[in-house]
Motif scaffolding. Structure first.
Motif, mmCIF file in Angstrom:
data_model
loop_
_atom_site.group_PDB
_atom_site.id
_atom_site.type_symbol
_atom_site.label_atom_id
_atom_site.label_comp_id
_atom_site.label_asym_id
_atom_site.label_seq_id
_atom_site.Cartn_x
_atom_site.Cartn_y
_atom_site.Cartn_z
ATOM 1 N N ARG A 1 -7.576 9.062 1.222
ATOM 2 C CA ARG A 1 -8.246 7.723 1.382
ATOM 3 C C ARG A 1 -9.836 8.385 0.617
ATOM 4 N NH1 ARG A 1 -9.120 4.564 6.637
ATOM 5 N NH2 ARG A 1 -10.303 6.394 7.201
ATOM 6 N N GLN A 2 -10.069 9.590 1.159
ATOM 7 C CA GLN A 2 -11.630 9.748 0.843
ATOM 8 C C GLN A 2 -11.835 10.299 -0.484
ATOM 9 O OE1 GLN A 2 -14.394 9.330 2.688
ATOM 10 N NE2 GLN A 2 -13.120 8.388 4.555
ATOM 11 N N THR B 1 2.257 4.406 1.433
ATOM 12 C CA THR B 1 2.365 4.621 3.044
ATOM 13 C C THR B 1 3.184 6.013 2.830
ATOM 14 O OG1 THR B 1 2.347 2.206 3.744
ATOM 15 C CG2 THR B 1 3.286 4.105 5.108
ATOM 16 N N ARG C 1 -6.228 10.579 5.725
ATOM 17 C CA ARG C 1 -7.334 10.308 5.618
ATOM 18 C C ARG C 1 -8.165 11.228 4.690
ATOM 19 N NH1 ARG C 1 -10.487 8.587 10.252
ATOM 20 N NH2 ARG C 1 -8.612 8.154 11.064
ATOM 21 N N ARG D 1 0.686 -1.157 0.055
ATOM 22 C CA ARG D 1 -0.026 -0.143 0.070
ATOM 23 C C ARG D 1 0.958 1.132 0.047
ATOM 24 N NH1 ARG D 1 -3.921 -0.235 4.968
ATOM 25 N NH2 ARG D 1 -1.960 -1.214 5.999
ATOM 26 N N THR E 1 -9.694 10.204 -3.337
ATOM 27 C CA THR E 1 -8.977 9.585 -4.490
ATOM 28 C C THR E 1 -9.057 8.094 -4.545
ATOM 29 O OG1 THR E 1 -6.814 8.879 -3.516
ATOM 30 C CG2 THR E 1 -7.155 11.387 -4.405
ATOM 31 N N THR E 2 -8.726 7.531 -5.550
ATOM 32 C CA THR E 2 -8.742 5.950 -5.312
ATOM 33 C C THR E 2 -7.620 5.082 -4.731
ATOM 34 O OG1 THR E 2 -7.701 5.891 -7.692
ATOM 35 C CG2 THR E 2 -10.463 5.917 -7.553
ATOM 36 N N LEU E 3 -6.808 6.100 -4.402
ATOM 37 C CA LEU E 3 -5.568 5.609 -3.427
ATOM 38 C C LEU E 3 -6.186 5.159 -2.275
ATOM 39 C CD1 LEU E 3 -2.427 5.594 -3.933
ATOM 40 C CD2 LEU E 3 -2.363 7.518 -2.544
ATOM 41 N N ARG E 4 -5.632 3.915 -1.786
ATOM 42 C CA ARG E 4 -6.130 3.460 -0.418
ATOM 43 C C ARG E 4 -4.797 3.355 0.497
ATOM 44 N NH1 ARG E 4 -9.675 5.038 -1.987
ATOM 45 N NH2 ARG E 4 -11.888 4.214 -2.529
ATOM 46 N N PRO E 5 -4.370 4.543 0.991
ATOM 47 C CA PRO E 5 -3.141 4.641 1.653
ATOM 48 C C PRO E 5 -3.319 4.030 3.022
ATOM 49 C CG PRO E 5 -4.182 6.775 1.859
ATOM 50 C CD PRO E 5 -4.885 5.866 0.976
#
Length: 264
Positions: free
Chosen positions: A85-86, A54, A82, A52, A88-92
């Motif tokens: 994550r909200q 980070t 946070r 992921r 964009t499609t990035l899920r950091p």
């Protein structure tokens, strides 16, 4: 895809409440590790790498109440990730148990190569040794992207001269250039309004400088330098009454940096 603005409420209660319980608004005790690095009281270890995105905060050696690299940790990146994550499609990585927001990495740590974006705070206190200079050179020339922040442009500009000297050792043939306002980095996700961007507390205007691949402003930005401003401060305190307009712009600029870095 563009968004009209950011909702700072995204970063509210959980992080703020936890930080208050642990008393992380100050720097805490200056705990040292065997390698001579300051250890923030909030640090609970790094999260294991799992692929992921980070946030990587660069540490360097320093004394006093604690090295400047740790200022705004961990609330700044906890809030910022946070937001990422909200919107964009990035899920950091955001948090896992007591670990919040980021991993702390030394420039000579081979693990740095796993992080496409790194963040260096308060470069006026950064005095890398030969191994750290080589580590940063390898990181940048192999595609890494460095954000330099919390940069005071006041006084005799000693922080600036100090930083330029260190970067001359890292990339001897490179120059630091002003980034044109028309550059893609300011339009990679949000269109930046330069009139709203936050400046450092001395009242001066912020500036944006960069190290470009092959010293060509048409090529990739390798290092982005937030001169005379402190984005991390706005990220950290955005849930505590900081002015909404510059706080939003600080988030927008951070989002742009990451999107630019991951797409170039």
């Amino acid at each position: 895809m563009r968004a009209a603005g950011l909702v700072i409420a995204l970063v509210l209660a959980p992080i703020a409440a936890d930080a208050q319980r642990r008393g992380e608004y100050g720097m805490g005790r200056a705990l040292g590790d065997p390698d001579g690095f300051y250890v923030p009281r909030a640090w609970a270890g790094n999260t294991p790498y799992d692929g992921r995105f980070t946030f990587a905060r660069i540490k360097y050696r320093g004394g006093g109440r604690g090295a400047g690299w740790a200022h705004d940790y961990p609330r700044a990146e906890s809030h910022f990730m946070r937001i990422m994550r909200q919107i964009t499609t990035l899920r950091p990585f955001v948090e896992s148990g007591p670990i919040l927001g980021s991993n702390i990495i030394a420039l000579d740590d081979p693990e740095l190569m796993k992080y496409p974006v790194a963040y260096l705070s308060e470069p006026g206190g950064w005095f890398p040794n030969e191994k750290e200079i080589l580590g940063l050179r390898n990181y940048l020339t192999k595609g890494g992207f460095l954000i330099v922040d919390d940069f005071d442009g006041g006084g005799m500009q000693q922080d600036w001269y100090q930083f330029v000297e260190q970067m001359r050792q890292v990339l001897p043939k490179s120059r630091i250039e002003e980034v044109p306002k028309s550059h893609a980095i300011f339009d990679s996700f949000f269109r930046i309004d330069f009139e709203k961007l936050p400046a450092y507390g001395n009242g001066g205007r912020p500036g944006y400088f960069g190290v470009f691949q092959d010293n060509d402003v048409r090529k990739k930005v390798m290092v982005i330098i937030n001169y005379n401003q402190d984005l991390g401060d706005y990220w950290e305190w955005s849930d505590q009454g900081f002015n909404v307009v510059p706080s939003n712009e600080a988030y927008k600029l951070g989002v742009n940096y990451i999107i630019y870095a991951l797409t170039h």
